[in-house]
Design a protein around this motif. Structure first.
Motif, mmCIF file in Angstrom:
data_model
loop_
_atom_site.group_PDB
_atom_site.id
_atom_site.type_symbol
_atom_site.label_atom_id
_atom_site.label_comp_id
_atom_site.label_asym_id
_atom_site.label_seq_id
_atom_site.Cartn_x
_atom_site.Cartn_y
_atom_site.Cartn_z
ATOM 1 N N GLU B 49 26.946 62.980 -11.179
ATOM 2 C CA GLU B 49 28.095 62.065 -11.073
ATOM 3 C C GLU B 49 28.755 62.176 -9.712
ATOM 4 O O GLU B 49 29.237 61.189 -9.167
ATOM 5 C CB GLU B 49 29.150 62.362 -12.148
ATOM 6 N N PHE B 51 27.362 62.715 -6.880
ATOM 7 C CA PHE B 51 26.602 61.908 -5.929
ATOM 8 C C PHE B 51 26.828 60.417 -6.180
ATOM 9 O O PHE B 51 26.935 59.627 -5.255
ATOM 10 C CB PHE B 51 25.106 62.204 -6.049
ATOM 11 N N GLN B 52 26.882 60.049 -7.462
ATOM 12 C CA GLN B 52 27.033 58.630 -7.814
ATOM 13 C C GLN B 52 28.338 58.055 -7.299
ATOM 14 O O GLN B 52 28.483 56.844 -7.187
ATOM 15 C CB GLN B 52 26.992 58.460 -9.344
ATOM 16 N N ARG B 53 29.270 58.925 -6.995
ATOM 17 C CA ARG B 53 30.577 58.452 -6.539
ATOM 18 C C ARG B 53 30.534 57.898 -5.126
ATOM 19 O O ARG B 53 31.483 57.286 -4.665
ATOM 20 C CB ARG B 53 31.601 59.590 -6.611
ATOM 21 N N ILE B 54 29.429 58.106 -4.425
ATOM 22 C CA ILE B 54 29.285 57.532 -3.088
ATOM 23 C C ILE B 54 28.799 56.105 -3.269
ATOM 24 O O ILE B 54 27.638 55.898 -3.649
ATOM 25 C CB ILE B 54 28.270 58.338 -2.250
ATOM 26 N N PRO B 55 29.615 55.100 -2.987
ATOM 27 C CA PRO B 55 29.220 53.722 -3.304
ATOM 28 C C PRO B 55 27.928 53.282 -2.630
ATOM 29 O O PRO B 55 27.081 52.655 -3.272
ATOM 30 C CB PRO B 55 30.409 52.898 -2.796
ATOM 31 N N ALA B 58 25.127 54.619 -4.506
ATOM 32 C CA ALA B 58 24.998 54.049 -5.846
ATOM 33 C C ALA B 58 24.288 52.698 -5.826
ATOM 34 O O ALA B 58 23.625 52.338 -6.789
ATOM 35 C CB ALA B 58 26.370 53.918 -6.493
#
Lengths: 449, 154
Positions: B49, B51-55, B58
């Motif tokens: 999650e 990492f996923q926060r970097i748009p 993503a």
């Protein structure tokens, strides 16, 4: 025992009269006694000296990391098509028709890793990194002891900021806000007339001037001829709640916002008595048409003050301008863009609402060196034919970013709290697949008549 | 940028990572700041999650697979060592390294290791098999050292 209390009381009265006499009254009349200017000059000299000292220290101890404002890594600025095209140039097969090849993965892979090391969005939600330490503990990323003199200056700075400036600033803030509440309530008692409007403007401006002194704010306004006029909408980039104080020092605006409780609510209720501001209940905010209608009605009335809106919708760290929400640009009327740029050397104005609540934020503001900023009024803009609200919003955003020297981003400030929408990922996939499938698809669809 | 971040990283750790990955001292502290800012849970490890926060990551079509490359088999958290090991694949190849002691093992950013990293993105079931011939033929001509390297500004 009583003697001590009396002395304390007398001292307090002396203190208060000095503050009022030397700071509050001149502030109210827009007169500057020059204390702040001298203070800033001394500060600039001190910080320059500190920078040189630190640079010398860094040369002597090579393990100290240097800070760069340009980012950490080199990045290729090409578009997806350009970069993948370059990768494929060395492919043994001729790929003129468009096809998938395994080496395309290199492009996405490298881009992904680049973004893990440094991306354009997440860095906007934390304070900007300074090129050189400004002698505040909070901006000190890698404090290594460099010299006795530097540490002494830092210690002196701590004493001045916490023991001299902080009490002074708190006093000014309290005076300013109380005057706002009391003054606007009194003006509110008058019947509607020109005198009422004039007095309301006076109360608002004097109060915001006192508050600005309470932050040791030095504000430079540029292009005052473009100042927002009545019946218009003033649009600016958002860094902190202090933006309102900064702008309201040079003009009167109608505020827009959600109804709050507590101290904020008290202020809201009293200032709306003296002149119309637009406060929304939480439930009303969800209905976009109702919101648009109220704003439209406000600007239709040419006697009402220009509305102040921050279309980013959230605080950004003043290094970039993020997506402007189209709502304010659909209403019509003239948009007066304003660019605000803070100088981070003297104090970081960005409100990181995830990290600090309002009170700790204000305390941080009041214990910084000063707030120094530039405000540029840009020429008014209106929506042109054939331009939709989103394009208009982007045009205004670019103008503000260009003037303020900020990076113009299309990313939504809401990404501070939310995940990126799936549709953006699909756009990337579409772009890539059009590269692979594109020309074949086109040929197929043309076909024999 | 956390002001306490670099004080949590000890000198011995930095030296070890330097030896293992070849990053310089300042690059390691920089990347530690970055690691720390991505670590919202503040538990010294990154989850998927985080990492996923970097748009921009993503929306990358290979985003999920790149993120997977950081996590060892079956694990959900990656610590700073693991983070650096994976990033080390993307360090540019320097000329003076080619003459290093051959017994110290292949550096993480060698051409072979870079290729292996790219290969992993395709090998979803981690059984080390994709069509080898195509891969070799295509990748022979690509300037892997340049296309799979990230240059630091200082």
């Amino acid at each position: 025992m009583e003697g001590a209390w009396e002395i304390a009381f007398v001292l307090f009265q002396v203190w208060l009269s000095i503050v009022v006499g030397l700071i509050v009254l001149p502030a109210m009349f827009g007169v500057s006694l020059g204390f702040t200017d001298i203070y800033i000059k001394v500060l600039v000299k001190t910080l320059e000296w500190a920078t040189l000292r630190i640079q010398r220290g860094q040369k002597e101890q090579p393990t100290l990391p240097s800070q760069s404002a340009n980012g950490i890594i080199e990045k290729d600025d090409g578009s997806m098509e350009e970069e993948i095209g370059e990768l494929r140039r060395s492919h043994p097969k001729n790929l003129a028709g468009g096809d998938f090849t395994m080496c395309d993965a290199f492009y996405f892979c490298k881009k992904g890793i680049e973004n893990i090391v440094e991306d354009q969005v997440t860095q906007r939600f934390t304070s900007e990194e300074l090129a050189s330490w400004n002698l505040l503990t909070r901006t000190n990323n890698n404090f290594r002891y460099i010299s006795v003199r530097l540490t002494i200056i830092w210690g002196l700075g701590v004493f001045i900021r916490y023991c001299i400036l902080l009490p002074l600033r708190i006093t000014l803030a309290v005076i300013g806000l109380s005057w706002l509440v009391i003054g606007t309530t009194l003006v509110g008692l008058l019947p509607s007339c020109n005198a009422k409007n004039w007095l309301s403007d006076l109360v608002h401006i004097t109060c915001y001037r006192i508050c600005a002194r309470g932050l040791s704010a030095t504000i430079r306004y540029h292009n005052k001829e473009n100042r927002p006029k009545k019946g218009g909408i003033c649009v600016a980039n958002h860094t902190s709640p202090i933006d309102i104080v900064i702008l309201a020092n040079d003009g009167c605006y109608a505020m827009v916002g959600q109804v709050h409780g507590g101290l904020m609510g008290v202020i809201q209720r009293s200032i709306v008595r003296s002149c119309p501001h637009v406060w929304f209940e939480r439930s009303e905010m969800k209905d976009r048409h109702a919101v648009a209608k109220r704003l439209k009605d406000h600007i239709a009335d040419k006697t009402k003050l220009p509305i102040l809106i921050f279309p980013e919708g959230t605080c950004i760290n003043n290094t970039s301008v993020m997506m402007f929400k189209k709502g304010s640009f659909e209403i019509g009327g003239t948009i007066y863009p304003v660019a605000i740029k803070y100088d981070p050397q003297f104090g970081d104005a960005f409100w990181n609402s995830a990290k600090y609540n309002m009170v700790s934020y204000l305390l941080r503001m009041m214990t910084s060196w000063a707030i120094v900023c530039n405000v540029w009024y840009l020429p008014p803009m209106t929506r042109q034919d054939g331009e939709d609200a989103v394009q208009f919003a982007n045009r205004v955003k670019s103008a503000i970013a260009h003037q303020g020297g900020l990076v113009d981003l299309s990313w939504d400030g809401g990404l501070k709290r939310e995940k990126v929408k799936e549709s953006f990922k699909e756009e990337q996939q579409k772009m890539y697949s059009s590269m692979i499938v594109g020309s074949d698809f086109h040929e197929a669809s043309v076909g024999p008549a | 940028m956390g002001s306490r971040a670099s004080s949590l990283l000890r000198e011995e750790d930095i030296e070890e990572i330097k030896k293992q990955t070849g990053f310089s001292h300042s690059q390691i502290t920089r990347l530690y700041s970055r690691f720390h800012s991505l670590d919202k849970g503040e538990n010294g490890a990154l989850s998927r999650e985080d990492f996923q926060r970097i748009p921009e990551l993503a929306i990358n079509p290979l985003g999920d697979r790149i993120i997977n490359a950081f996590f060892p088999e079956g694990e959900d958290q990656v610590n700073f060592r693991g983070f650096m090991r994976t990033l080390a694949h993307f360090r540019p190849v320097e000329d003076n390294e080619k003459n290093k002691d051959p017994t110290s093992g292949e550096p993480l950013n060698s051409r072979t290791n870079k290729l292996f990293f790219a290969f992993q993105l395709y090998d979803l079931d981690r059984d080390d098999k994709i069509s080898r011939d195509e891969l070799l033929q295509v990748l022979e001509k690509v300037d892997v050292e340049q296309k799979m390297s990230i240059r630091f500004l200082h």
